[in-house]
Write an enzyme that holds these catalytic residues in place. Structure first.
Site, PDB file in Angstrom:
ATOM      1  N   GLY A  59       0.822  -1.216   0.000  1.00 36.59           N
ATOM      2  CA  GLY A  59       0.000   0.000   0.000  1.00 36.59           C
ATOM      3  C   GLY A  59       0.855   1.264   0.000  1.00 36.59           C
TER       4      GLY A  59
ATOM      5  N   HIS B   5      -7.704  15.430   2.712  1.00 39.14           N
ATOM      6  CA  HIS B   5      -6.953  14.231   2.336  1.00 39.14           C
ATOM      7  C   HIS B   5      -7.214  13.865   0.875  1.00 39.14           C
ATOM      8  CE1 HIS B   5      -6.522  13.683   6.686  1.00 39.14           C
ATOM      9  NE2 HIS B   5      -5.522  12.878   6.397  1.00 39.14           N
ATOM     10  N   HIS B   6      -6.358  12.956   0.379  1.00 39.19           N
ATOM     11  CA  HIS B   6      -6.533  12.389  -0.967  1.00 39.19           C
ATOM     12  C   HIS B   6      -7.877  11.646  -1.049  1.00 39.19           C
ATOM     13  CE1 HIS B   6      -5.692   8.342   0.594  1.00 39.19           C
ATOM     14  NE2 HIS B   6      -4.884   8.978   1.442  1.00 39.19           N
TER      15      HIS B   6
ATOM     16  N   LYS C  18      -8.957   7.917   0.478  1.00 42.91           N
ATOM     17  CA  LYS C  18      -9.127   7.662   1.911  1.00 42.91           C
ATOM     18  C   LYS C  18     -10.542   7.143   2.181  1.00 42.91           C
ATOM     19  CE  LYS C  18      -8.451   9.824   6.446  1.00 42.91           C
ATOM     20  NZ  LYS C  18      -7.674   8.689   6.974  1.00 42.91           N
TER      21      LYS C  18
HETATM   22  P1  NAP Z   1      -3.657   1.769   0.770  1.00 48.47           P
HETATM   23  O1  NAP Z   1      -2.646   2.334  -0.168  1.00 48.47           O
HETATM   24  O2  NAP Z   1      -5.030   1.459   0.271  1.00 48.47           O
HETATM   25  O3  NAP Z   1      -3.015   0.448   1.393  1.00 48.47           O
HETATM   26  C1  NAP Z   1      -3.765  -0.445   2.192  1.00 48.47           C
HETATM   27  C2  NAP Z   1      -3.058  -1.778   2.189  1.00 48.47           C
HETATM   28  O4  NAP Z   1      -3.832  -2.681   3.032  1.00 48.47           O
HETATM   29  C3  NAP Z   1      -2.977  -2.421   0.813  1.00 48.47           C
HETATM   30  O5  NAP Z   1      -1.719  -3.034   0.650  1.00 48.47           O
HETATM   31  C4  NAP Z   1      -4.100  -3.473   0.858  1.00 48.47           C
HETATM   32  O6  NAP Z   1      -3.856  -4.569   0.028  1.00 48.47           O
HETATM   33  C5  NAP Z   1      -4.032  -3.874   2.324  1.00 48.47           C
HETATM   34  N1  NAP Z   1      -5.244  -4.565   2.733  1.00 48.47           N
HETATM   35  C6  NAP Z   1      -6.531  -4.161   2.572  1.00 48.47           C
HETATM   36  N2  NAP Z   1      -7.371  -5.091   3.049  1.00 48.47           N
HETATM   37  C7  NAP Z   1      -6.608  -6.117   3.500  1.00 48.47           C
HETATM   38  C8  NAP Z   1      -6.891  -7.371   4.075  1.00 48.47           C
HETATM   39  N3  NAP Z   1      -8.154  -7.789   4.287  1.00 48.47           N
HETATM   40  N4  NAP Z   1      -5.857  -8.168   4.437  1.00 48.47           N
HETATM   41  C9  NAP Z   1      -4.578  -7.777   4.227  1.00 48.47           C
HETATM   42  N5  NAP Z   1      -4.238  -6.586   3.657  1.00 48.47           N
HETATM   43  C10 NAP Z   1      -5.247  -5.790   3.307  1.00 48.47           C
HETATM   44  O7  NAP Z   1      -3.872   2.728   2.042  1.00 48.47           O
HETATM   45  P2  NAP Z   1      -2.840   3.759   2.680  1.00 48.47           P
HETATM   46  O8  NAP Z   1      -3.015   5.099   2.065  1.00 48.47           O
HETATM   47  O9  NAP Z   1      -1.492   3.143   2.730  1.00 48.47           O
HETATM   48  O10 NAP Z   1      -3.435   3.866   4.162  1.00 48.47           O
HETATM   49  C11 NAP Z   1      -3.471   2.748   5.019  1.00 48.47           C
HETATM   50  C12 NAP Z   1      -3.983   3.194   6.384  1.00 48.47           C
HETATM   51  O11 NAP Z   1      -3.036   4.089   6.981  1.00 48.47           O
HETATM   52  C13 NAP Z   1      -5.311   3.944   6.345  1.00 48.47           C
HETATM   53  O12 NAP Z   1      -6.081   3.578   7.462  1.00 48.47           O
HETATM   54  C14 NAP Z   1      -4.882   5.413   6.455  1.00 48.47           C
HETATM   55  O13 NAP Z   1      -5.887   6.241   6.992  1.00 48.47           O
HETATM   56  C15 NAP Z   1      -3.716   5.273   7.397  1.00 48.47           C
HETATM   57  N6  NAP Z   1      -2.748   6.373   7.420  1.00 48.47           N
HETATM   58  C16 NAP Z   1      -2.159   6.607   8.608  1.00 48.47           C
HETATM   59  C17 NAP Z   1      -1.190   7.584   8.721  1.00 48.47           C
HETATM   60  C18 NAP Z   1      -0.533   7.799  10.068  1.00 48.47           C
HETATM   61  O14 NAP Z   1       0.380   8.635  10.167  1.00 48.47           O
HETATM   62  N7  NAP Z   1      -0.951   7.092  11.105  1.00 48.47           N
HETATM   63  C19 NAP Z   1      -0.832   8.358   7.613  1.00 48.47           C
HETATM   64  C20 NAP Z   1      -1.448   8.082   6.386  1.00 48.47           C
HETATM   65  C21 NAP Z   1      -2.400   7.068   6.292  1.00 48.47           C
HETATM   66  P3  NAP Z   1      -4.717  -4.804  -1.349  1.00 48.47           P
HETATM   67  O15 NAP Z   1      -3.986  -4.038  -2.385  1.00 48.47           O
HETATM   68  O16 NAP Z   1      -4.661  -6.277  -1.542  1.00 48.47           O
HETATM   69  O17 NAP Z   1      -6.115  -4.304  -1.097  1.00 48.47           O
END
Ligand code: NAP
Length: 266
Positions: free
Chosen positions: A13, A155-156, A159
């Protein structure tokens, strides 16, 4: 010093791939495995083109926890998935460092109770950017003098959850200092539903979703004849990685649950 063995869930991701780069460049970290829905039995570098890490890929959480002999579980997935992962990691004695946002307060309470019962560290932070943590802290300070607040988070458009975990956390911190009041005109009426945003304790949170954005927030404080704006922008996901690094190192020596990066920064 021996290396800290790390699992990354959501490694392909946007955030997870940045976390893979972090773990690869830090000498005291070792990528012990990744949890991914793709490529069971393969290595990460066989299913991802952004890394040459030969870490094993698991599709099953429990198998991943049993076989990877890890110290820390980094999670950047989806709310309901991240919650299940965090619970499983705690049950196996692997310390979670969770960036996934959108957990309910009930889920957070449950994870806190489990971490405390097991006596192992768990860090959940809705925002790992140090600048964002300062933005929250400064907002908490300002709220003592400015009880009229509106939070705008941007945000983008990929989200899933709204409002953002950061905005809710900011509102919670503000609420500790702000004299409680319902803002705006007591007779105000929305002629279009949602125009005034979400209501948190009488203050309002507005969520903007647009392509091109990463993670941004401004907190507006209105007073007689003045406006104070506190703003933070993450222009690149690398902005979150210094907080992830500190969390991985800190969680190794924790025996409790921590919610929010501000609680571990000295
Ligand atoms: P993303 O690009 O959509 O990545 C999500 C990842 O999770 C993908 O690799 C996806 O795989 C995987 N995933 C989804 N469902 C799954 C499942 N059932 N089992 C295993 N893997 C699964 O999202 P992102 O932008 O990286 O954001 C991820 C999270 O981080 C969000 O909750 C976001 O709000 C949060 N975030 C936090 C911060 C912080 O500083 N704390 C900053 C930014 C974002 P697939 O491709 O197979 O679906």
């Amino acid at each position: 010093m021996s290396q800290i063995r790390v699992i990354i869930a959501g490694a392909r991701g946007r955030m997870g791939s940045e976390a893979v780069r972090l773990v690869s460049r830090e000498e005291n970290f070792k990528l012990a495995g990744v949890l991914d829905r793709k490529g069971e039995g393969k290595l990460l570098n066989e299913i991802a083109d952004f890394t040459d890490e030969p870490a094993p890929v698991y599709t099953d959480v429990r198998e991943c926890l049993e076989k990877s002999n890890a110290d820390v579980w980094i999670d950047f997935t989806k709310p309901e998935v991240g919650y299940r992962h965090t619970k499983a990691a705690l049950e196996y004695g692997v310390r979670p460092v969770v960036g996934t946002t959108g957990f309910t307060s009930g889920q957070l309470d449950e994870l806190k109770a489990l971490a405390d019962e097991k006596g192992i560290g768990c860090i959940i932070a809705p925002n790992f950017a140090i600048g964002a943590v300062l933005m929250m802290k400064f907002s908490q300070m300002a709220a003592k003098y400015f009880p009229n607040v509106e939070i705008i988070e941007l945000h983008h458009d990929k989200k899933i959850d709204a409002p953002s975990g950061t905005s809710v956390k900011t509102a919670e911190l503000i609420a500790t200092e702000r004299t409680k009041k319902v803002q705006g005109n007591p007779n105000e009426k929305e002629t279009l539903k949602g125009a005034r945003g979400a209501d948190f304790d009488g203050m309002h949170i507005h969520s903007v979703r647009l392509p091109g954005l990463i993670a941004h927030q401004e907190v507006l404080f209105g007073g007689g004849g003045q406006l104070l704006t506190i703003r933070h922008d993450s222009f690149d996901r690398v902005s979150f990685m210094s907080g992830v690094k500190v969390s991985v190192e800190t969680v190794m020596n924790l025996k409790t649950f921590v919610y929010g990066l501000e609680n571990i920064l000295v």
